[in-house]
Structures are given as structure tokens and as C-alpha cells.
Design a protein around this motif. Structure first.
Motif, PDB file in Angstrom:
ATOM      1  N   PHE A 111       0.696  -0.927   0.154  1.00 25.83           N
ATOM      2  CA  PHE A 111       0.199  -0.045   0.097  1.00 25.83           C
ATOM      3  C   PHE A 111       0.517   1.448  -0.102  1.00 25.83           C
ATOM      4  CE2 PHE A 111      -2.710   3.161   2.460  1.00 25.83           C
ATOM      5  CZ  PHE A 111      -4.088   3.041   1.140  1.00 25.83           C
ATOM      6  N   SER A 112       1.724   0.982   0.950  1.00 26.08           N
ATOM      7  CA  SER A 112       2.637   2.233   0.845  1.00 26.08           C
ATOM      8  C   SER A 112       3.449   2.125  -0.709  1.00 26.08           C
ATOM      9  CB  SER A 112       3.987   1.627   1.952  1.00 26.08           C
ATOM     10  OG  SER A 112       3.140   2.185   3.027  1.00 26.08           O
ATOM     11  N   ARG A 113       3.815   1.989  -1.430  1.00 25.89           N
ATOM     12  CA  ARG A 113       3.964   1.633  -2.407  1.00 25.89           C
ATOM     13  C   ARG A 113       3.653   2.453  -3.084  1.00 25.89           C
ATOM     14  NH1 ARG A 113       8.399   2.367  -5.383  1.00 25.89           N
ATOM     15  NH2 ARG A 113       8.361   0.919  -8.179  1.00 25.89           N
ATOM     16  N   ALA A 114       2.547   1.572  -3.751  1.00 22.19           N
ATOM     17  CA  ALA A 114       1.295   2.230  -4.591  1.00 22.19           C
ATOM     18  C   ALA A 114       1.033   3.931  -3.721  1.00 22.19           C
ATOM     19  CB  ALA A 114       0.246   1.729  -4.362  1.00 22.19           C
ATOM     20  N   ARG A 115       1.341   4.247  -2.395  1.00 19.32           N
ATOM     21  CA  ARG A 115       1.390   5.635  -2.493  1.00 19.32           C
ATOM     22  C   ARG A 115       2.529   6.097  -3.111  1.00 19.32           C
ATOM     23  NH1 ARG A 115      -2.479   7.224   2.070  1.00 19.32           N
ATOM     24  NH2 ARG A 115      -4.457   6.404   1.849  1.00 19.32           N
ATOM     25  N   GLU A 116       3.141   5.711  -2.477  1.00 13.89           N
ATOM     26  CA  GLU A 116       4.633   6.498  -3.286  1.00 13.89           C
ATOM     27  C   GLU A 116       4.425   6.891  -5.004  1.00 13.89           C
ATOM     28  OE1 GLU A 116       9.622   5.052  -4.695  1.00 13.89           O
ATOM     29  OE2 GLU A 116       8.585   4.182  -2.362  1.00 13.89           O
ATOM     30  N   LEU A 117       3.969   5.462  -5.633  1.00 16.26           N
ATOM     31  CA  LEU A 117       3.203   6.064  -7.225  1.00 16.26           C
ATOM     32  C   LEU A 117       2.612   6.747  -7.448  1.00 16.26           C
ATOM     33  CD1 LEU A 117       4.040   1.603  -8.208  1.00 16.26           C
ATOM     34  CD2 LEU A 117       5.472   3.924  -8.482  1.00 16.26           C
ATOM     35  N   SER A 118       1.727   6.601  -6.424  1.00 11.03           N
ATOM     36  CA  SER A 118       0.739   7.967  -6.537  1.00 11.03           C
ATOM     37  C   SER A 118      -0.358   7.846  -7.499  1.00 11.03           C
ATOM     38  CB  SER A 118       1.328   9.446  -7.209  1.00 11.03           C
ATOM     39  OG  SER A 118       1.522   9.997  -6.006  1.00 11.03           O
ATOM     40  N   VAL A 119      -0.943   6.126  -7.053  1.00  7.97           N
ATOM     41  CA  VAL A 119      -1.787   5.392  -8.622  1.00  7.97           C
ATOM     42  C   VAL A 119      -3.304   4.852  -7.691  1.00  7.97           C
ATOM     43  CG1 VAL A 119      -0.152   4.454 -10.349  1.00  7.97           C
ATOM     44  CG2 VAL A 119      -0.445   3.392  -8.044  1.00  7.97           C
ATOM     45  N   HIS A 120      -4.068   4.164  -8.408  1.00  9.45           N
ATOM     46  CA  HIS A 120      -5.411   3.977  -8.134  1.00  9.45           C
ATOM     47  C   HIS A 120      -5.431   2.614  -7.243  1.00  9.45           C
ATOM     48  CE1 HIS A 120      -9.833   3.919  -6.960  1.00  9.45           C
ATOM     49  NE2 HIS A 120      -9.396   2.521  -7.648  1.00  9.45           N
ATOM     50  N   THR A 121      -5.830   2.125  -6.141  1.00 11.41           N
ATOM     51  CA  THR A 121      -5.761   1.115  -5.719  1.00 11.41           C
ATOM     52  C   THR A 121      -6.844   0.403  -5.123  1.00 11.41           C
ATOM     53  OG1 THR A 121      -5.596   2.192  -2.614  1.00 11.41           O
ATOM     54  CG2 THR A 121      -3.164   2.161  -3.912  1.00 11.41           C
ATOM     55  N   ALA A 122      -6.974  -0.974  -5.049  1.00 10.12           N
ATOM     56  CA  ALA A 122      -7.546  -1.173  -5.145  1.00 10.12           C
ATOM     57  C   ALA A 122      -7.581  -3.039  -4.514  1.00 10.12           C
ATOM     58  CB  ALA A 122      -8.840  -2.137  -6.408  1.00 10.12           C
ATOM     59  N   ARG A 123      -8.703  -3.578  -3.427  1.00 14.98           N
ATOM     60  CA  ARG A 123      -8.037  -4.924  -3.035  1.00 14.98           C
ATOM     61  C   ARG A 123      -9.349  -5.936  -3.026  1.00 14.98           C
ATOM     62  NH1 ARG A 123     -12.673  -5.774   0.299  1.00 14.98           N
ATOM     63  NH2 ARG A 123     -13.803  -3.470   1.115  1.00 14.98           N
ATOM     64  N   LEU A 124      -8.936  -7.435  -3.371  1.00 17.26           N
ATOM     65  CA  LEU A 124      -9.738  -8.716  -3.523  1.00 17.26           C
ATOM     66  C   LEU A 124     -11.262  -7.737  -3.161  1.00 17.26           C
ATOM     67  CD1 LEU A 124      -7.236 -11.806  -4.333  1.00 17.26           C
ATOM     68  CD2 LEU A 124      -7.986  -9.449  -5.820  1.00 17.26           C
TER      69      LEU A 124
END
Length: 315
Positions: A233-246
Motif C-alpha cells: 500500500f505504501s508503494r502504491a502511495r509512493e507511485l500515486s496510483v489508484h489502489t484496490a483489493r480483492l
């Protein structure tokens, strides 16, 4: 007179003896000639027409036996291939044909398939044991994609050739460099627009509802036995991209177990198998019931439960 007659008798005897000697000589010559001719005949025997005919017949029989053995070997090989093919979804295809079909599907997926990246930028903090486990997970992920009727376009991003993971993949995974996937040192954002990227992480607030062909899905390539929180999740925030979970919370419930253990953290190949099955069936229930490991302490909620058609994966 007597003396002359004695001389005559002696001459006659000598002549007779000489005649006998000449006859014996002639007889000896004839015998020796017969012996020589007989020996010559025996030496020439292997080259007689009869012997050559037998030899040619023997050679033809030997060639026929060799040909028969070769045909029998080919027949057994074909039977094995057909028996192997009968265990696939296309029983009429041999193993060679199935291999060609798989290669064609993977090649097509690289141009038209759904895109999925495995982000391998977080491996520096992993132990050697964790690196080995991740290499095995990548092998299983690729194996699942090969078997899929509609495979994904796979990309391994942030994978440096001087990294431990790269060396471990070469060591553990036969033919790794021939995998029909893209392997690059670049990041997913070097390849795709941030607006198209969806980073799948168990800590995201939003549940994944469907798989969109216009999106690029990213899995965090991470094995963390120390259970650090929210790394992907921290890596996704670092990339500033959309996140989702199963959609685990939406379709599954906790199941009581002796260790009271419940976890939503899955290996990358397990997440991928769930995505593959959802893309094939359009059912999160079927995908989660088939591939969510029983040892994680969750089961599909009774209102969504279906008869099992695929054995659950084991961790």
C-alpha cells in the motif's frame, strides 16, 4: 650270351621302373591339382551365386526388422502423445500441437491481452529465503498463465539483472529467460500512464469489482515473513496510483480454527489465479472459493457458496 641277356633284362627292368616312376609322378601331379582346385573352390565358395543370394536375403530380413522396430517405437510415441492429449481440454491434440497453441495464445496476449505487472522493487529488504519463495511464486504464476485459455500480458517490472531475485529465478526456474513475458528494469509508471494503473493491495479501501481491459493491474512482488504492515500500500502511495483489493470482505467470512488465525495476505500467484478464474467465469464467488487457501481462515459466505468444481489451492 648270358651276359647280354642279363644286360637286356636289367635294361628292361630299369625301363619298367622308370615308367612306373613317371606314372606315379603323373598321378601325384593330378592329385595335387585336384587338391589345389578343391581349395580354390572352397575359398571362392562365399562368392558363389548361392551364397550371395543367401547373404542378400539375410540383409533384407535384418533391414526389415530394423524398420519394424523403428515403426513400433514411433507408434508407441504417438500413443503416448495421444494419451497425454486426452487429459487436456482438447483430447484430439497431441502434446506438440498443444505446445504450439499455448505459444500462439501467449504471443497474442502480449499484444491484446489484459495487462498485469508484478512490481519487484521491494526485494532489497527481503531475506534470501523470502527471495527463493518469491522466485517459486513467479514460476507458478507463469505456469497458470500458460494454461489459461485467455492469458494475461505479463510484465515483471523493476527486475534488475544484478539482483538476487534475478539470479534466483535463473537458478530455480528452468527456461526463465524464455518465458513469454516482458522482463524489465523499468517501473510500471515508465511503461504506462498513472491514470491506467490499479495497484492491488490488501490494505486498499476500495474492493475490485471487475477487471477492465483499459487498466493495468499491478501486484506487489513481496514475500514478508516478518509481517510488516502496508508495504504494498505504501508503494502504491509512493507511485500515486489508484489502489484496490480483492473483494474478500464482500464474499467471505471468518472460519473458526484451532489457531484462531485469519489472514487476507496472499502470494502473488494465488492472487493471480483468483483474477484468472474471475476473468474466465465472471464470478468472484467461484474464483475465491476455488483459489483462496483454506489455511487462511476464511470461507465463502453461505449465501454465496457454490459446489466446489476446482480443488482449493494449498499454501
Amino acid at each position: 650270351m648270358l651276359t647280354e641277356m642279363a644286360h637286356i633284362g636289367s635294361d628292361v627292368c630299369e625301363m619298367q621302373l622308370n615308367g612306373v616312376s613317371e606314372v606315379m609322378d603323373l598321378l601325384q601331379i593330378d592329385v595335387e591339382t585336384d587338391v589345389v582346385e578343391d581349395r580354390a573352390g572352397r575359398e571362392a565358395a562365399p562368392f558363389s551365386r548361392n551364397v550371395l543370394r543367401k547373404q542378400r536375403h539375410w540383409e533384407r530380413q535384418l533391414a526389415a526388422k530394423k524398420s519394424k522396430r523403428k515403426e513400433e517405437k514411433q507408434r508407441r510415441k504417438l500413443n503416448r502423445e495421444q494419451e497425454s492429449g486426452s487429459r487436456t481440454d482438447n483430447p484430439q491434440f497431441t502434446k506438440r500441437v498443444m505446445k504450439a497453441i499455448t505459444k500462439e495464445r501467449l504471443a497474442e496476449a502480449q499484444s491484446t491481452g489484459l495487462k498485469l505487472c508484478v512490481d519487484l522493487s521491494m526485494t532489497d529488504s527481503m531475506s534470501d529465503k523470502e527471495i527463493s519463495r518469491l522466485a517459486g511464486q513467479l514460476r507458478r504464476l507463469y505456469g497458470s498463465n500458460k494454461k489459461a485459455i485467455r492469458p494475461f500480458h505479463l510484465l515483471l517490472t523493476d527486475l534488475r539483472e544484478d539482483s538476487r531475485l534475478y539470479r534466483e529465478c535463473l537458478r530455480m526456474n528452468a527456461g526463465f529467460l524464455n518465458y513469454m513475458m516482458d522482463i524489465t528494469e523499468e517501473s510500471c509508471l515508465d511503461l504506462f500512464s498513472p491514470e491506467t494503473v490499479v495497484y492491488l493491495t490488501p490494505d486498499a479501501e476500495e474492493a475490485l469489482e471487475t477487471v477492465d481491459a483499459d487498466k493495468v493491474y499491478v501486484l506487489g512482488g513481496l514475500v514478508d515473513e516478518s509481517i510488516q504492515k502496508k508495504l504494498s500500500f505504501s508503494r502504491a502511495r509512493e507511485l500515486s496510483v489508484h489502489t484496490a483489493r480483492l473483494p474478500i470482505d464482500e464474499y467471505m467470512v471468518k472460519k473458526n480454527n484451532a489457531k484462531n488465525f485469519h489472514s487476507k495476505i496472499l502470494a502473488v500467484n494465488q492472487v493471480f489465479d483468483i483474477l484468472l478464474t474471475f476473468c474466465k467465469t465472471g464470478s468472484w464467488t467461484e474464483a475465491l472459493q476455488a483459489w483462496f487457501p483454506q489455511g487462511k481462515g476464511y470461507v465463502v459466505a453461505p449465501e454465496f457458496s457454490l459446489p466446489l468444481s476446482v480443488p482449493p489451492s494449498q499454501t
